[in-house]
Write a protein that holds these residues in place. Structure first.
Motif, PDB file in Angstrom:
ATOM      1  N   TYR A  32       0.813  -1.163  -0.003  1.00 37.08           N
ATOM      2  CA  TYR A  32       0.068  -0.184  -0.023  1.00 37.08           C
ATOM      3  C   TYR A  32       0.667   1.286   0.095  1.00 37.08           C
ATOM      4  N   ALA A  33       1.959   1.293   0.598  1.00 34.67           N
ATOM      5  CA  ALA A  33       2.832   2.482   0.898  1.00 34.67           C
ATOM      6  C   ALA A  33       3.686   2.642  -0.562  1.00 34.67           C
ATOM      7  N   GLY A  34       3.784   1.424  -1.264  1.00 33.10           N
ATOM      8  CA  GLY A  34       4.314   1.658  -2.762  1.00 33.10           C
ATOM      9  C   GLY A  34       5.825   1.804  -2.473  1.00 33.10           C
ATOM     10  N   GLU A  35       6.440   1.303  -1.316  1.00 33.69           N
ATOM     11  CA  GLU A  35       7.757   1.150  -1.099  1.00 33.69           C
ATOM     12  C   GLU A  35       8.001   0.147  -0.036  1.00 33.69           C
ATOM     13  N   ARG A  36       9.272  -0.201   0.158  1.00 37.19           N
ATOM     14  CA  ARG A  36       9.758  -1.018   1.095  1.00 37.19           C
ATOM     15  C   ARG A  36       9.959  -0.648   2.652  1.00 37.19           C
ATOM     16  N   LEU A  37       8.982  -0.679   3.527  1.00 40.65           N
ATOM     17  CA  LEU A  37       8.674  -0.234   4.684  1.00 40.65           C
ATOM     18  C   LEU A  37       9.511  -1.388   5.562  1.00 40.65           C
ATOM     19  N   TYR A  38       8.948  -2.549   5.310  1.00 38.38           N
ATOM     20  CA  TYR A  38       9.842  -3.588   6.097  1.00 38.38           C
ATOM     21  C   TYR A  38      10.376  -4.619   5.310  1.00 38.38           C
ATOM     22  N   ASP A  39      11.260  -5.138   5.981  1.00 37.88           N
ATOM     23  CA  ASP A  39      12.072  -6.408   5.314  1.00 37.88           C
ATOM     24  C   ASP A  39      12.034  -7.375   6.262  1.00 37.88           C
ATOM     25  N   VAL A  40      11.278  -8.535   6.145  1.00 38.04           N
ATOM     26  CA  VAL A  40      10.889  -9.548   7.280  1.00 38.04           C
ATOM     27  C   VAL A  40      11.801 -10.972   6.697  1.00 38.04           C
ATOM     28  N   ARG A  41      12.501 -11.355   7.829  1.00 43.00           N
ATOM     29  CA  ARG A  41      13.108 -12.511   7.736  1.00 43.00           C
ATOM     30  C   ARG A  41      13.000 -13.344   8.593  1.00 43.00           C
ATOM     31  N   LEU A  42      12.776 -14.849   8.020  1.00 41.95           N
ATOM     32  CA  LEU A  42      12.576 -15.918   8.990  1.00 41.95           C
ATOM     33  C   LEU A  42      13.666 -16.388   9.610  1.00 41.95           C
ATOM     34  N   GLN A  43      13.881 -16.799  10.804  1.00 39.91           N
ATOM     35  CA  GLN A  43      15.043 -17.115  11.553  1.00 39.91           C
ATOM     36  C   GLN A  43      14.624 -18.422  12.536  1.00 39.91           C
ATOM     37  N   SER A  44      15.573 -19.184  12.885  1.00 38.40           N
ATOM     38  CA  SER A  44      15.658 -20.015  13.807  1.00 38.40           C
ATOM     39  C   SER A  44      16.748 -20.218  14.425  1.00 38.40           C
ATOM     40  N   GLU A  45      17.024 -21.004  15.639  1.00 40.14           N
ATOM     41  CA  GLU A  45      18.016 -21.077  16.299  1.00 40.14           C
ATOM     42  C   GLU A  45      19.266 -21.668  15.634  1.00 40.14           C
ATOM     43  N   GLN A  46      19.108 -22.536  14.958  1.00 46.51           N
ATOM     44  CA  GLN A  46      20.149 -23.224  13.922  1.00 46.51           C
ATOM     45  C   GLN A  46      19.980 -22.877  12.511  1.00 46.51           C
ATOM     46  N   GLY A  47      19.204 -22.183  11.949  1.00 46.51           N
ATOM     47  CA  GLY A  47      18.896 -21.919  10.811  1.00 46.51           C
ATOM     48  C   GLY A  47      18.616 -23.233   9.793  1.00 46.51           C
ATOM     49  N   GLY A  48      18.492 -23.172   8.540  1.00 46.10           N
ATOM     50  CA  GLY A  48      18.035 -24.187   7.568  1.00 46.10           C
ATOM     51  C   GLY A  48      16.659 -24.525   7.740  1.00 46.10           C
ATOM     52  N   TRP A  49      16.143 -25.844   7.120  1.00 45.55           N
ATOM     53  CA  TRP A  49      14.833 -26.254   7.165  1.00 45.55           C
ATOM     54  C   TRP A  49      14.224 -26.243   8.414  1.00 45.55           C
ATOM     55  N   LEU A  50      13.035 -25.712   8.833  1.00 45.93           N
ATOM     56  CA  LEU A  50      12.533 -26.049  10.215  1.00 45.93           C
ATOM     57  C   LEU A  50      11.343 -26.699  10.042  1.00 45.93           C
ATOM     58  N   ARG A  51      10.978 -27.691  10.557  1.00 47.20           N
ATOM     59  CA  ARG A  51       9.849 -28.696  10.396  1.00 47.20           C
ATOM     60  C   ARG A  51       8.727 -27.980  11.406  1.00 47.20           C
ATOM     61  N   ALA A  52       7.578 -27.851  10.828  1.00 47.15           N
ATOM     62  CA  ALA A  52       6.436 -27.203  11.868  1.00 47.15           C
ATOM     63  C   ALA A  52       5.867 -28.453  12.401  1.00 47.15           C
ATOM     64  N   GLY A  53       4.929 -28.125  13.368  1.00 47.79           N
ATOM     65  CA  GLY A  53       4.093 -29.198  14.128  1.00 47.79           C
ATOM     66  C   GLY A  53       3.191 -30.155  13.241  1.00 47.79           C
ATOM     67  N   LEU A  54       2.752 -29.316  12.061  1.00 48.22           N
ATOM     68  CA  LEU A  54       1.683 -30.068  11.097  1.00 48.22           C
ATOM     69  C   LEU A  54       2.410 -31.034  10.086  1.00 48.22           C
ATOM     70  N   GLY A  55       3.964 -30.763   9.992  1.00 44.69           N
ATOM     71  CA  GLY A  55       4.674 -31.618   9.409  1.00 44.69           C
ATOM     72  C   GLY A  55       5.300 -30.947   8.166  1.00 44.69           C
ATOM     73  N   GLY A  56       5.122 -29.931   7.368  1.00 47.35           N
ATOM     74  CA  GLY A  56       5.895 -29.145   6.600  1.00 47.35           C
ATOM     75  C   GLY A  56       7.027 -28.389   7.184  1.00 47.35           C
ATOM     76  N   ALA A  57       7.861 -27.664   6.317  1.00 45.75           N
ATOM     77  CA  ALA A  57       9.095 -27.352   6.776  1.00 45.75           C
ATOM     78  C   ALA A  57       9.127 -25.862   5.920  1.00 45.75           C
ATOM     79  N   VAL A  58       9.840 -24.989   6.706  1.00 44.58           N
ATOM     80  CA  VAL A  58      10.058 -23.793   6.012  1.00 44.58           C
ATOM     81  C   VAL A  58      11.863 -23.422   6.100  1.00 44.58           C
ATOM     82  N   ALA A  59      12.318 -22.724   5.117  1.00 40.61           N
ATOM     83  CA  ALA A  59      13.699 -22.402   5.109  1.00 40.61           C
ATOM     84  C   ALA A  59      13.927 -21.130   6.032  1.00 40.61           C
TER      85      ALA A  59
END
Length: 318
Positions: A32-59
């Motif tokens: 909506y702002a038409g510019e990059r107000l936020y830069d969101v990063r997914l993190q975990s303690e070890q990094g890499g693929w992290l498994r969710a409770g439902l079974g899938g994983a995210v980087a």
């Protein structure tokens, strides 16, 4: 163009996928702002693929130095998390170096394990309130709020409330107009301030029959009308006696009590999100006058409307 605020979403093992939804308000704000107000990063303690409770994983990326972020959000799973020592140390450092640190839903347990909620006001999912109070008696837990900001430490109730928390952060950063646009873009039913209660009394009235659902929907959209037994029965194509019998069988309460609850909850929302006089609110939701509304509030919430308004507080309860 201003530098984008970096948001770190820290995911715990067996995280709930709903936790990822907290990123949407920031992405929508960029759009909506038409510019990059936020830069969101997914993190975990070890990094890499992290498994969710439902079974899938995210980087995910490994935990970066917290001072590299404007805001750090911590998301857990659907059960009380076990806080690893490394994560506890990380959030303690983040509380000192980032502008904001948030525990989303049961992520509040992680912040509390790190000692960050001692003496602070906080919230978490209502279902786990007793366990939270037993484990962290020095925290001023308030489970009647969907999110709370105490200085730079934010906490939210259930995972859907984390979306409200994120919209609240957008408003703090860039104003109400952008936050409202974000809420509309996400097709949120309504903006919820931090002072909103976690649970709705209407969740206890959840009839399976379409006829009763249609009656409740009609009542919600016609609060200024009298909503007599005859009016409601006509919606269901039943006699008033048949409607009352079916309504009690489906919900455990009467049509009149359900209408009162709908009116009180609509009035409560107006008390929390507007400065309209009590008399005007009473008229808007179908009470004959403010005294009748006051009596209904006492029956449903055990508190008078003025007290509800005072307790709601501003955008996020400070």
């Amino acid at each position: 163009m201003a530098t984008a605020r970096r948001i770190g979403l820290v995911l715990c093992p067996d995280f709930d996928f709903m936790g990822l939804a907290v990123t949407s308000p920031f992405e929508m704000a960029n759009w909506y702002a038409g510019e990059r107000l936020y830069d969101v990063r997914l993190q975990s303690e070890q990094g890499g693929w992290l498994r969710a409770g439902l079974g899938g994983a995210v980087a995910t990326e490994p935990l970066a130095e917290p001072e590299a972020f404007d805001t750090i959000l911590v998301a857990a799973g659907v059960g009380i998390p076990t806080t690893a020592p490394g994560l506890a140390a990380y959030v303690r450092a983040a509380a000192q170096s980032t502008r904001r640190l948030a525990g989303l839903c049961l992520g509040a347990f992680i912040l509390a394990d790190a000692g960050l909620l001692d003496g602070r006001r906080a919230t978490t999912h209502w279902y786990f309130a007793s366990q939270f109070r037993a484990r962290y008696p020095s925290c001023k837990l308030d489970v009647d709020k969907i999110y709370i900001a105490d200085d730079n430490i934010w906490t939210s109730a259930g995972m859907s409330a984390a979306i409200d928390l994120a919209v609240g952060m957008v408003e703090r950063d860039h104003g109400r107009d952008l936050a409202t646009a974000v809420a509309r873009g996400l097709v949120m039913e309504r903006r919820r301030s931090g002072g909103q209660a976690q649970r709705s009394a209407l969740l206890e009235v959840d009839p399976p029959a379409d006829r009763i659902q249609s009656v409740l929907a009609y009542a919600r959209h016609n609060l200024r009308k009298p909503l007599t037994a005859e009016d409601l029965a006509a919606v269901a194509c039943l006699s008033p006696r048949q409607l009352t019998r079916l309504f009690r069988a489906e919900t455990g309460t009467s049509p009149a009590k359900a209408v009162e609850t709908i009116r009180v909850e609509a009035a409560k929302l107006m008390l929390e999100e507007s400065r309209l006089p009590l008399e005007a609110i009473a008229q808007e939701v179908g009470f004959a006058n403010r005294e009748r509304m006051r009596r209904s509030f006492l029956r449903v919430y055990g508190a008078v409307p003025r007290r509800i308004r005072q307790a709601a507080g501003p955008l996020a309860v400070m």
